[in-house]
Design a protein around this motif. Structure first.
Motif, mmCIF file in Angstrom:
data_model
loop_
_atom_site.group_PDB
_atom_site.id
_atom_site.type_symbol
_atom_site.label_atom_id
_atom_site.label_comp_id
_atom_site.label_asym_id
_atom_site.label_seq_id
_atom_site.Cartn_x
_atom_site.Cartn_y
_atom_site.Cartn_z
ATOM 1 N N ARG A 65 -7.396 5.487 1.590
ATOM 2 C CA ARG A 65 -6.202 4.891 0.996
ATOM 3 C C ARG A 65 -5.016 5.026 1.945
ATOM 4 O O ARG A 65 -4.667 6.124 2.358
ATOM 5 C CB ARG A 65 -5.928 5.555 -0.358
ATOM 6 C CG ARG A 65 -7.076 5.290 -1.333
ATOM 7 C CD ARG A 65 -7.067 6.205 -2.516
ATOM 8 N NE ARG A 65 -5.927 5.965 -3.389
ATOM 9 C CZ ARG A 65 -5.769 6.571 -4.566
ATOM 10 N NH1 ARG A 65 -6.671 7.448 -5.000
ATOM 11 N NH2 ARG A 65 -4.714 6.310 -5.305
ATOM 12 N N TRP A 66 -4.425 3.894 2.283
ATOM 13 C CA TRP A 66 -3.293 3.874 3.216
ATOM 14 C C TRP A 66 -2.036 3.544 2.429
ATOM 15 O O TRP A 66 -1.951 2.449 1.865
ATOM 16 C CB TRP A 66 -3.503 2.804 4.287
ATOM 17 C CG TRP A 66 -4.697 3.018 5.159
ATOM 18 C CD1 TRP A 66 -5.909 2.427 5.034
ATOM 19 C CD2 TRP A 66 -4.770 3.889 6.289
ATOM 20 N NE1 TRP A 66 -6.755 2.868 6.031
ATOM 21 C CE2 TRP A 66 -6.074 3.772 6.817
ATOM 22 C CE3 TRP A 66 -3.871 4.759 6.928
ATOM 23 C CZ2 TRP A 66 -6.507 4.482 7.941
ATOM 24 C CZ3 TRP A 66 -4.296 5.456 8.038
ATOM 25 C CH2 TRP A 66 -5.601 5.319 8.530
ATOM 26 N N GLY A 67 -1.104 4.475 2.394
ATOM 27 C CA GLY A 67 0.072 4.232 1.569
ATOM 28 C C GLY A 67 1.379 4.577 2.239
ATOM 29 O O GLY A 67 1.426 5.052 3.377
ATOM 30 N N THR A 68 2.443 4.324 1.482
ATOM 31 C CA THR A 68 3.764 4.850 1.831
ATOM 32 C C THR A 68 4.284 5.581 0.604
ATOM 33 O O THR A 68 3.803 5.358 -0.509
ATOM 34 C CB THR A 68 4.769 3.733 2.205
ATOM 35 O OG1 THR A 68 4.810 2.804 1.124
ATOM 36 C CG2 THR A 68 4.380 3.034 3.481
ATOM 37 N N MET A 125 5.949 -4.000 1.548
ATOM 38 C CA MET A 125 4.693 -3.225 1.540
ATOM 39 C C MET A 125 3.482 -4.138 1.589
ATOM 40 O O MET A 125 2.472 -3.810 2.204
ATOM 41 C CB MET A 125 4.634 -2.336 0.299
ATOM 42 C CG MET A 125 5.504 -1.121 0.441
ATOM 43 S SD MET A 125 5.224 0.036 -0.897
ATOM 44 C CE MET A 125 6.319 -0.612 -2.116
ATOM 45 N N VAL A 169 -0.403 -2.078 2.904
ATOM 46 C CA VAL A 169 -0.788 -0.799 2.288
ATOM 47 C C VAL A 169 -1.662 -1.041 1.065
ATOM 48 O O VAL A 169 -1.529 -2.046 0.371
ATOM 49 C CB VAL A 169 0.441 0.060 1.877
ATOM 50 C CG1 VAL A 169 1.243 0.473 3.091
ATOM 51 C CG2 VAL A 169 1.316 -0.649 0.861
ATOM 52 N N SER A 170 -2.554 -0.081 0.809
ATOM 53 C CA SER A 170 -3.388 -0.176 -0.390
ATOM 54 C C SER A 170 -2.727 0.535 -1.560
ATOM 55 O O SER A 170 -3.051 0.281 -2.716
ATOM 56 C CB SER A 170 -4.755 0.465 -0.131
ATOM 57 O OG SER A 170 -4.608 1.836 0.203
ATOM 58 N N TYR A 185 0.956 2.842 -3.143
ATOM 59 C CA TYR A 185 2.377 3.184 -3.049
ATOM 60 C C TYR A 185 2.671 4.346 -3.981
ATOM 61 O O TYR A 185 2.405 4.283 -5.170
ATOM 62 C CB TYR A 185 3.244 1.977 -3.424
ATOM 63 C CG TYR A 185 4.726 2.274 -3.507
ATOM 64 C CD1 TYR A 185 5.398 2.900 -2.459
ATOM 65 C CD2 TYR A 185 5.465 1.900 -4.636
ATOM 66 C CE1 TYR A 185 6.768 3.146 -2.534
ATOM 67 C CE2 TYR A 185 6.828 2.144 -4.717
ATOM 68 C CZ TYR A 185 7.472 2.770 -3.656
ATOM 69 O OH TYR A 185 8.829 3.020 -3.739
ATOM 70 N N ILE A 215 -1.488 -3.703 -4.669
ATOM 71 C CA ILE A 215 -1.153 -2.324 -4.250
ATOM 72 C C ILE A 215 -1.307 -1.384 -5.445
ATOM 73 O O ILE A 215 -0.809 -1.674 -6.541
ATOM 74 C CB ILE A 215 0.293 -2.257 -3.708
ATOM 75 C CG1 ILE A 215 0.432 -3.183 -2.498
ATOM 76 C CG2 ILE A 215 0.672 -0.822 -3.350
ATOM 77 C CD1 ILE A 215 1.867 -3.394 -2.033
ATOM 78 N N PHE A 243 -0.253 8.997 2.808
ATOM 79 C CA PHE A 243 0.972 8.295 2.403
ATOM 80 C C PHE A 243 2.071 8.660 3.386
ATOM 81 O O PHE A 243 2.480 9.818 3.467
ATOM 82 C CB PHE A 243 1.396 8.706 0.990
ATOM 83 C CG PHE A 243 0.461 8.242 -0.088
ATOM 84 C CD1 PHE A 243 -0.789 8.832 -0.253
ATOM 85 C CD2 PHE A 243 0.816 7.210 -0.946
ATOM 86 C CE1 PHE A 243 -1.655 8.410 -1.247
ATOM 87 C CE2 PHE A 243 -0.041 6.774 -1.954
ATOM 88 C CZ PHE A 243 -1.282 7.371 -2.102
ATOM 89 N N TYR A 282 1.941 0.809 12.075
ATOM 90 C CA TYR A 282 1.201 1.262 10.891
ATOM 91 C C TYR A 282 0.411 0.091 10.287
ATOM 92 O O TYR A 282 -0.742 0.264 9.865
ATOM 93 C CB TYR A 282 2.178 1.850 9.873
ATOM 94 C CG TYR A 282 1.518 2.633 8.740
ATOM 95 C CD1 TYR A 282 0.498 3.552 8.994
ATOM 96 C CD2 TYR A 282 1.936 2.462 7.416
ATOM 97 C CE1 TYR A 282 -0.085 4.282 7.955
ATOM 98 C CE2 TYR A 282 1.359 3.186 6.376
ATOM 99 C CZ TYR A 282 0.341 4.092 6.653
ATOM 100 O OH TYR A 282 -0.236 4.812 5.625
ATOM 101 N N ILE A 314 -3.579 0.123 9.604
ATOM 102 C CA ILE A 314 -4.191 -0.199 8.307
ATOM 103 C C ILE A 314 -5.179 -1.361 8.469
ATOM 104 O O ILE A 314 -6.306 -1.318 7.954
ATOM 105 C CB ILE A 314 -3.097 -0.553 7.271
ATOM 106 C CG1 ILE A 314 -2.195 0.655 7.012
ATOM 107 C CG2 ILE A 314 -3.728 -1.034 5.969
ATOM 108 C CD1 ILE A 314 -0.936 0.341 6.205
#
Ligand code: FCB
Length: 472
Positions: A21-24, A78, A83-84, A86, A123, A422, A461, A465
């Motif tokens: 999982r790629w998040g912010t 986003m 991203v996947s 948040y 997301i 994240f 980034y 991702i």
């Protein structure tokens, strides 16, 4: 609108597992603004930031990154990052302004709208219930050193879960209770700014209790498939030397910084050495029968926030008592000395050391088998500015992120069960006591115009991702 370019051009050196999982990540008070709109009441951070001398330049979160009004644009950013996930937080004083009683629909609607837009963008929302913004009214009644605040938290958790539980699958009770307890109630550099070491230890216990009560409240409302967690800023503690005295200093900080939460939450006990070490500060008489088993109500994963390691040594015998601010480490005066680590530093003056993250993940692999980990925060502040072409070049942040993601990759290869990362943070924002002077975003915010400009690190980034790993 700015585009975010994610066209992989080179090979991929470190590929992450499928489904990683790629998040912010962000937090309500740091980005939302709209501090007194639609029924939101002051939190302890509104009060603290309005108290002269507490926050650099007198900055407040009144407007912040104006996310409350620009939420759709921020979700769009986003989406373009790819991203996947948040991770955001819910502002307690926006949804339950007095900290008790019924919820305010208008406040819940904002988060429902956010969640709907995230889902529409593909997301996954990860909701944190408490990222430090206690309704001021609850602080006026005693704050976290008061047991009743834990019960109030469980009620609030139930309200939010009732409103968002059909759409949000991932929940976190608290963000960094260590900071909330010890920076808030011992050193006083964070809200509410109290400097009462015994109260800080009570607060820490009440965070553990509130976490357990909160997990129970969430589970009673949420579907069975929902996942519930806690986020800790675990300290990667290192002793300066292998001497018995230095190792003992590291043990003390590990007890006060890590095991004070890990042991109650994962083992239903208080560390015996912690109780001994702090005997001059408190007798822990506020811990009631049954509290620790409530704290140990099972969670589905652990969130870990990591920025830099902590280097300690035994205090020099006979050294004069350290002056300056009160310590956030009750009971360590005259026993522990914090040692500045050599090497590169960020604009926060925090050492850059990705091995500390690897060490933490390896430790969790060994000590908490079966508990998946998400890195819920990692990132760095640097002196960013938009150049005349309107671009923001932040090679140091890219190097920091690359190094830390490589450490995560190495930990996974060595058997750590890390499910996601994240990045802190999506946007430049209100960095607590540092106000707007420190920029952690991968998207630059011009606070005069609220213009958002993805920095080079945002493009980097997006590329990571898209390729599911690190370029190399
Ligand atoms: C963490 C906080 C987060 C942010 C980063 C830099 O301690 O959780 O809100 O301020 O530090």
């Amino acid at each position: 609108m700015t585009t975010i370019d994610a066209s992989p051009a080179t090979g991929t050196a470190a590929r992450f597992p499928a489904g990683f999982r790629w998040g912010t990540a962000t937090a309500a008070y740091q980005i939302e603004g709209a501090a007194s709109l639609h029924g939101r009441t002051p939190s302890i951070w509104d009060t603290f930031s309005r108290t002269p001398g507490k926050v650099l330049n007198g900055d407040t979160g009144d407007i912040a990154a104006d996310h409350y009004h620009r939420m759709a644009q921020d979700v769009g950013l986003m989406k373009r990052l790819g991203v996947s996930d948040y991770r955001f937080s819910v502002a307690w004083p926006r949804v339950q302004p007095t900290g008790r009683g019924p919820a305010l629909q208008r406040g819940l609607d904002f988060y429902r709208d956010l969640v709907d837009r995230l889902l529409e963008a593909g997301i996954r929302p990860v909701a944190t219930l408490y990222h430090w913004d206690l309704p001021q009214e609850l602080e006026d009644r005693g704050g976290w050193p008061l047991r009743g605040t834990a019960e109030r938290f469980a009620e609030y958790a139930g309200h939010v879960a009732g409103a968002l539980g059909d759409r949000v699958a991932d929940w976190t009770t608290f963000n960094e209770p260590w900071c909330a307890a010890f920076l808030g109630y011992a050193s006083g550099v964070h809200a509410p700014g109290r400097t009462e070491p015994a109260a800080a230890l009570r607060a820490a216990h009440h965070f553990n209790l509130a976490h357990g009560l909160g997990v129970q409240a969430l589970r009673s409302v949420l579907p069975r498939s929902a996942e519930v967690s806690l986020t800790l800023n675990l300290h990667a503690v290192r002793a300066l030397t292998g001497s018995a005295a230095d190792l003992d200093a590291a043990r003390r900080i590990d007890a006060l910084g890590n095991r004070i939460f890990l042991d109650p939450v994962f083992h239903g006990r208080l560390p015996a050495d912690l109780v001994r070490d702090t005997a001059e500060v408190t007798d822990w008489g506020f811990v009631r029968d049954g509290d620790l088993s409530v704290a140990a109500t099972p969670v589905d994963w652990l969130g870990v926030n990591y920025y830099s390691p902590t280097l300690v040594a035994a205090a020099d015998p006979g050294a004069p008592a350290a002056g300056g601010d009160p310590s956030p480490w009750p009971g360590t005066e005259g026993r522990v000395r914090f040692v500045p680590a050599p090497g590169a530093r960020t604009a926060m003056d925090w050492p850059v050391d990705a091995d500390g993250l690897y060490e933490l993940l390896a430790r969790l692999r060994d000590e908490l088998p079966g508990v998946p980990v998400l890195i819920t925060e990692n990132g760095a502040a640097y002196e960013d500015y938009a150049d005349p072409e309107g671009e923001v070049h932040d090679p140091q942040r890219i190097a920091y992120l690359h190094g830390h993601l490589a450490a995560v990759h190495r930990a996974i290869a060595d058997g750590a069960d890390v499910r996601g990362y994240f990045l802190w943070s999506l946007l430049d924002n209100f960095e607590w006591a540092y106000g707007y002077s420190k920029r952690f975003g991968i998207v630059h915010v011009d606070f005069a115009t609220q213009r958002r400009t993805p920095k080079d690190s945002a493009h980097w980034y997006a590329d990571v991702i898209a390729r599911g790993g690190l370029p190399g």
